[in-house]
Design a protein around this motif. Structure first.
Motif, PDB file in Angstrom:
ATOM      1  N   GLY A  57       0.802  -1.212   0.000  1.00  0.00           N
ATOM      2  CA  GLY A  57       0.000   0.000   0.000  1.00  0.00           C
ATOM      3  C   GLY A  57       0.834   1.260   0.000  1.00  0.00           C
ATOM      4  O   GLY A  57       0.531   2.213  -0.704  1.00  0.00           O
ATOM      5  N   SER A  88      -3.017   2.822  -1.058  1.00  0.00           N
ATOM      6  CA  SER A  88      -2.471   2.797  -2.413  1.00  0.00           C
ATOM      7  C   SER A  88      -3.444   3.417  -3.410  1.00  0.00           C
ATOM      8  O   SER A  88      -3.049   4.183  -4.293  1.00  0.00           O
ATOM      9  CB  SER A  88      -2.142   1.354  -2.808  1.00  0.00           C
ATOM     10  OG  SER A  88      -1.284   1.314  -3.922  1.00  0.00           O
ATOM     11  N   SER A 130       0.483  -1.759  -6.073  1.00  0.00           N
ATOM     12  CA  SER A 130       1.166  -0.889  -5.116  1.00  0.00           C
ATOM     13  C   SER A 130       2.529  -0.451  -5.640  1.00  0.00           C
ATOM     14  O   SER A 130       2.932   0.703  -5.467  1.00  0.00           O
ATOM     15  CB  SER A 130       1.319  -1.623  -3.781  1.00  0.00           C
ATOM     16  OG  SER A 130       2.063  -0.856  -2.866  1.00  0.00           O
TER      17      SER A 130
END
Length: 333
Positions: free
Chosen positions: A105, A157, A201
């Motif tokens: 993330g 993200s 990500s």
């Protein structure tokens, strides 16, 4: 900018040949979860005391503790907090940097940014020398990850790449990366294909790391500084930012927020605050007397008043958007 070497794919962290004299910076449980064994790394030293929202004092503690040790590389292993600390320690100690995310993330493994708490406030440090030398992204780490961690990482993200797409600091290249990242993340979340979050990500980090996040992230720090999970905060602040700015991502981001079940009801709020990762006290089986005693040392205490303050902040943020009177520099990005 990006790390000179990026290794991606299931098994990438297992197959990489690590230098024998490395300092691993990570959180509690890295050994018990099998991360170290999976990496097959030998002859290392380790600091495994990283907590969420790490402070600048943690960096100073590590430097002081290991300054006399002989090591050539710093390996960051864990979520964004571990990677941000590892990058900054290596930057200050002039060591090579290998970053390995275990949550997907933050994108920290490929950015020139470290976020640390300074005087209990999140502060972003930007420097080309913070950038990792090697980034290793291995989706195998997502196995066994609690859903709450996946949720907060995924929405972070999504917020990063959608905000960065709208940023005035962006360009056709970063917009392409951010749009591609959002497509991948959206598919992964809506179809429960969480192993695909790793690629989304990574691309997100390359996109927003070369442009910027904007107001949604700036406002989220109001909540983060009070102990609210970063992802939960973004599910509100980025959503209303996208609505106000007529972002092309507004409806899609809203669908993701609903899919991940970010609910701002009172009970969920109290649960998030009481279970926040930086707490040192466990309230689960505590008596009323023990709770009162612990409250005196707690940074943020869940109560009816705290809930009213939370709601008031939400209303103030929305009014700030409507009247365009928010003074955050990121508002103009």
């Amino acid at each position: 900018m990006q790390p000179p070497s990026i290794h991606f794919g299931t098994g990438a962290a297992h197959d990489y040949h690590y230098p024998s004299n490395s300092l691993i910076i990570t959180s509690k449980g890295a050994i018990s979860r099998g991360w170290i064994d999976y990496m097959k790394i030998k002859n290392f030293i380790i600091f495994d005391e990283i907590k969420s929202n790490p402070s600048f004092e943690t960096v100073e503690k590590i430097i002081s503790q290991f300054k006399a040790e002989n090591f050539s590389h710093v390996i960051g292993l864990g979520g964004g907090s571990s990677l941000d600390v590892a990058k900054f320690v290596a930057f200050k100690m002039e060591k090579k940097k290998i970053m390995i995310p275990t949550t997907f993330g933050s994108g920290s493994e490929v950015t020139r940014i470290s976020v640390l708490n300074v005087d209990r406030k999140k502060t972003s440090f930007h420097d080309d020398k913070i950038l990792a030398d090697v980034a290793i992204v291995d989706s195998a780490f997502i196995e066994g990850t609690p859903m709450e961690v996946i949720k907060n990482s995924a929405i972070d993200s999504c917020a990063q790449c959608s905000e960065a797409y709208d940023s005035k600091l962006g360009n056709p290249y970063t917009k392409f990366l951010c749009n591609t990242a959002f497509d991948i993340l959206e598919y992964a979340i809506l179809n429960d294909k969480f192993e695909k979050l790793a690629l989304g990500s990574l691309i997100c980090g390359l996109g927003f790391g070369n442009s910027s996040t904007t107001l949604g992230h700036a406002l989220s720090y109001v909540y983060s500084n009070e102990g609210i999970a970063h992802g939960h905060a973004l599910s509100f602040t980025t959503l209303i930012a996208h609505e106000f700015n007529n972002s092309v991502f507004y409806k899609r981001f809203e669908s993701i927020v609903k899919k991940l079940n970010f609910i701002s009801d009172k009970q969920t709020y109290f649960t998030l605050v009481e279970q926040r990762p930086d707490k040192e006290y466990d309230f689960s089986n505590a008596s009323a007397k023990d709770r009162v005693a612990a409250y005196e040392t707690e940074f943020y205490v869940p109560s009816d008043l705290s809930w009213e303050v939370y709601q008031a902040m939400c209303e103030m943020l929305e009014l700030g958007y409507r009247f365009k009177n928010i003074a955050y520099p990121s508002y103009y990005a």
